[in-house]
Design a protein around this motif. Structure first.
Motif, PDB file in Angstrom:
ATOM      1  N   LEU A  71      61.725  19.432  42.987  1.00 57.63           N
ATOM      2  CA  LEU A  71      61.781  18.150  44.247  1.00 57.63           C
ATOM      3  C   LEU A  71      62.093  17.315  42.814  1.00 57.63           C
ATOM      4  N   CYS A  72      61.410  16.764  42.089  1.00 54.44           N
ATOM      5  CA  CYS A  72      61.124  16.190  41.404  1.00 54.44           C
ATOM      6  C   CYS A  72      62.502  15.998  40.462  1.00 54.44           C
ATOM      7  N   LEU A  73      62.995  16.737  39.570  1.00 52.07           N
ATOM      8  CA  LEU A  73      64.292  17.198  38.966  1.00 52.07           C
ATOM      9  C   LEU A  73      65.120  16.991  40.038  1.00 52.07           C
ATOM     10  N   LYS A  74      65.632  17.251  41.009  1.00 52.73           N
ATOM     11  CA  LYS A  74      66.248  17.152  42.564  1.00 52.73           C
ATOM     12  C   LYS A  74      66.704  15.638  42.745  1.00 52.73           C
ATOM     13  N   SER A  75      65.341  15.275  43.236  1.00 54.62           N
ATOM     14  CA  SER A  75      65.333  13.666  43.390  1.00 54.62           C
ATOM     15  C   SER A  75      66.205  12.875  42.881  1.00 54.62           C
ATOM     16  N   LEU A  76      65.361  12.911  41.223  1.00 52.41           N
ATOM     17  CA  LEU A  76      65.705  11.746  39.814  1.00 52.41           C
ATOM     18  C   LEU A  76      67.378  11.977  39.306  1.00 52.41           C
ATOM     19  N   LEU A  77      67.784  13.695  39.684  1.00 53.98           N
ATOM     20  CA  LEU A  77      69.303  13.199  39.659  1.00 53.98           C
ATOM     21  C   LEU A  77      70.080  12.352  40.958  1.00 53.98           C
ATOM     22  N   ILE A  78      69.654  12.283  41.921  1.00 52.35           N
ATOM     23  CA  ILE A  78      70.517  11.736  43.082  1.00 52.35           C
ATOM     24  C   ILE A  78      70.235  10.583  42.319  1.00 52.35           C
ATOM     25  N   ALA A  79      68.686  10.466  42.713  1.00 48.47           N
ATOM     26  CA  ALA A  79      68.665   8.459  42.367  1.00 48.47           C
ATOM     27  C   ALA A  79      68.714   7.576  41.080  1.00 48.47           C
ATOM     28  N   THR A  80      68.966   8.626  40.179  1.00 48.51           N
ATOM     29  CA  THR A  80      70.085   8.282  38.846  1.00 48.51           C
ATOM     30  C   THR A  80      71.347   7.722  38.962  1.00 48.51           C
ATOM     31  N   ILE A  81      71.880   9.281  40.061  1.00 50.46           N
ATOM     32  CA  ILE A  81      73.716   8.858  40.169  1.00 50.46           C
ATOM     33  C   ILE A  81      73.821   7.182  41.326  1.00 50.46           C
ATOM     34  N   ILE A  82      73.066   7.371  42.508  1.00 56.70           N
ATOM     35  CA  ILE A  82      72.965   6.084  43.089  1.00 56.70           C
ATOM     36  C   ILE A  82      72.722   4.795  41.743  1.00 56.70           C
ATOM     37  N   SER A  83      71.692   4.873  41.287  1.00 57.21           N
ATOM     38  CA  SER A  83      71.017   3.261  40.665  1.00 57.21           C
ATOM     39  C   SER A  83      71.988   3.181  39.604  1.00 57.21           C
ATOM     40  N   LEU A  84      73.199   3.925  39.201  1.00 58.26           N
ATOM     41  CA  LEU A  84      74.068   4.094  38.407  1.00 58.26           C
ATOM     42  C   LEU A  84      74.990   2.427  39.495  1.00 58.26           C
ATOM     43  N   ILE A  85      75.394   3.339  40.073  1.00 57.37           N
ATOM     44  CA  ILE A  85      76.812   2.844  40.752  1.00 57.37           C
ATOM     45  C   ILE A  85      75.647   1.437  41.438  1.00 57.37           C
ATOM     46  N   ILE A  86      75.006   1.492  41.401  1.00 56.36           N
ATOM     47  CA  ILE A  86      74.009   0.024  41.918  1.00 56.36           C
ATOM     48  C   ILE A  86      74.815  -0.911  40.719  1.00 56.36           C
ATOM     49  N   SER A  87      73.935  -0.430  39.489  1.00 56.59           N
ATOM     50  CA  SER A  87      73.516  -1.048  38.513  1.00 56.59           C
ATOM     51  C   SER A  87      74.971  -1.245  37.972  1.00 56.59           C
ATOM     52  N   TYR A  88      76.006  -0.916  37.690  1.00 57.78           N
ATOM     53  CA  TYR A  88      77.216  -1.464  36.911  1.00 57.78           C
ATOM     54  C   TYR A  88      78.121  -2.261  37.890  1.00 57.78           C
ATOM     55  N   ALA A  89      77.422  -2.032  38.969  1.00 55.61           N
ATOM     56  CA  ALA A  89      78.672  -2.274  39.924  1.00 55.61           C
ATOM     57  C   ALA A  89      78.109  -4.094  39.907  1.00 55.61           C
TER      58      ALA A  89
END
Length: 261
Positions: A71-89
């Motif tokens: 659960l933790c690793l799955k959530s971390l992966l999804i959050a990483t993708i979302i966060s990088l898109i937002i951050s680079y934007a």
């Protein structure tokens, strides 16, 4: 004697063997103090080991730990993708306020938002993943935006002198040039996610997990079981943190060159 003196002098370097001996001595002293403590409410190491055996045999500790880790690793992966898109934007002026706003959401509590997320999700698993992703993303975006803003101007100027356009500058300087720091942010936010895990699993207990096991034993005041579960959570967290750190060193060995040892 000289090696002992160096242990108490700021900013001095010590060999790995010296550090290993020092850690072993400190751990031994800690265990002696713990075992001989007169505070009887705290279980002894032997009681915790016995509880650990019982938890594995009768309460499916290993299975629950795997559930929580996934659960933790799955959530971390999804959050990483979302966060990088937002951050680079945020390098685009139009999206900068969005990144700023999301970073401020870190002051919200997950308990107060659980009702909202319950309405927009369809299962207990989705609820837990959504809560975890939200909790990770707000801190991840904060760290990544700070890294992007701290990039020295000369790196941008250097890229432009090579006749790169602004999109190429973003790719080379911000994205590729900071990949090692992205892994460090992932490592830091994993610790946040791992700490949130028991609370999130307490909100939705349908699928079990190490957090549910901990809360159930805590409710029954089985202190030796509680300490045993806490020990497992601590050791698993340290192991995964170490693994992420080693992955950073493997893929980006240059990241160690600027570190003071």
């Amino acid at each position: 004697m000289e090696k002992i003196k160096k242990l108490f002098i700021p900013n001095t370097k010590n060999s790995q063997s010296t550090m290993a001996i020092m850690i072993a001595i400190q751990m031994a002293v800690f265990l002696v103090l713990w075992t001989t403590s007169s505070f009887r409410l705290i279980p002894t190491p032997m009681e915790i080991l016995k509880s650990l055996q019982s938890l594995i045999a009768s309460q499916n500790l290993i299975y629950e730990l795997w559930n929580s880790t996934w659960l933790c690793l799955k959530s971390l992966l999804i959050a990483t993708i979302i966060s990088l898109i937002i951050s680079y934007a945020t390098v685009i002026p139009f999206f900068k306020p969005i990144g700023y706003l999301i970073s401020k959401f870190r002051f919200w509590t997950l308990v107060g938002l659980s009702f909202v997320f319950t309405l927009i999700t369809h299962s207990g698993h989705e609820l837990k993943v959504t809560l975890m992703v939200f909790g990770i993303t707000v801190f991840f975006v904060t760290s990544m935006v700070s890294i992007i803003q701290s990039i020295p101007k000369y790196e941008f100027y250097h890229a432009r002198t090579l006749r790169m356009n602004e999109w190429q500058v973003v790719w080379e300087v911000i994205i590729l040039g900071r990949l090692d720091q992205v892994l460090e942010v992932i490592r830091q936010n994993f610790a946040i996610a791992w700490m949130m895990l028991t609370m999130v699993e307490g909100i939705s207990r349908a699928e079990g997990g190490i957090g549910v096991l901990l809360l159930n034993n805590n409710k029954l005041l089985r202190l030796s079981d509680v300490f045993a579960i806490q020990l497992v959570i601590l050791l698993m967290g340290i192991f995964l943190d170490y693994t992420i750190g080693k992955l950073r060193e493997f893929f980006f060995p240059y990241s160690k060159l600027t570190l003071e040892k």
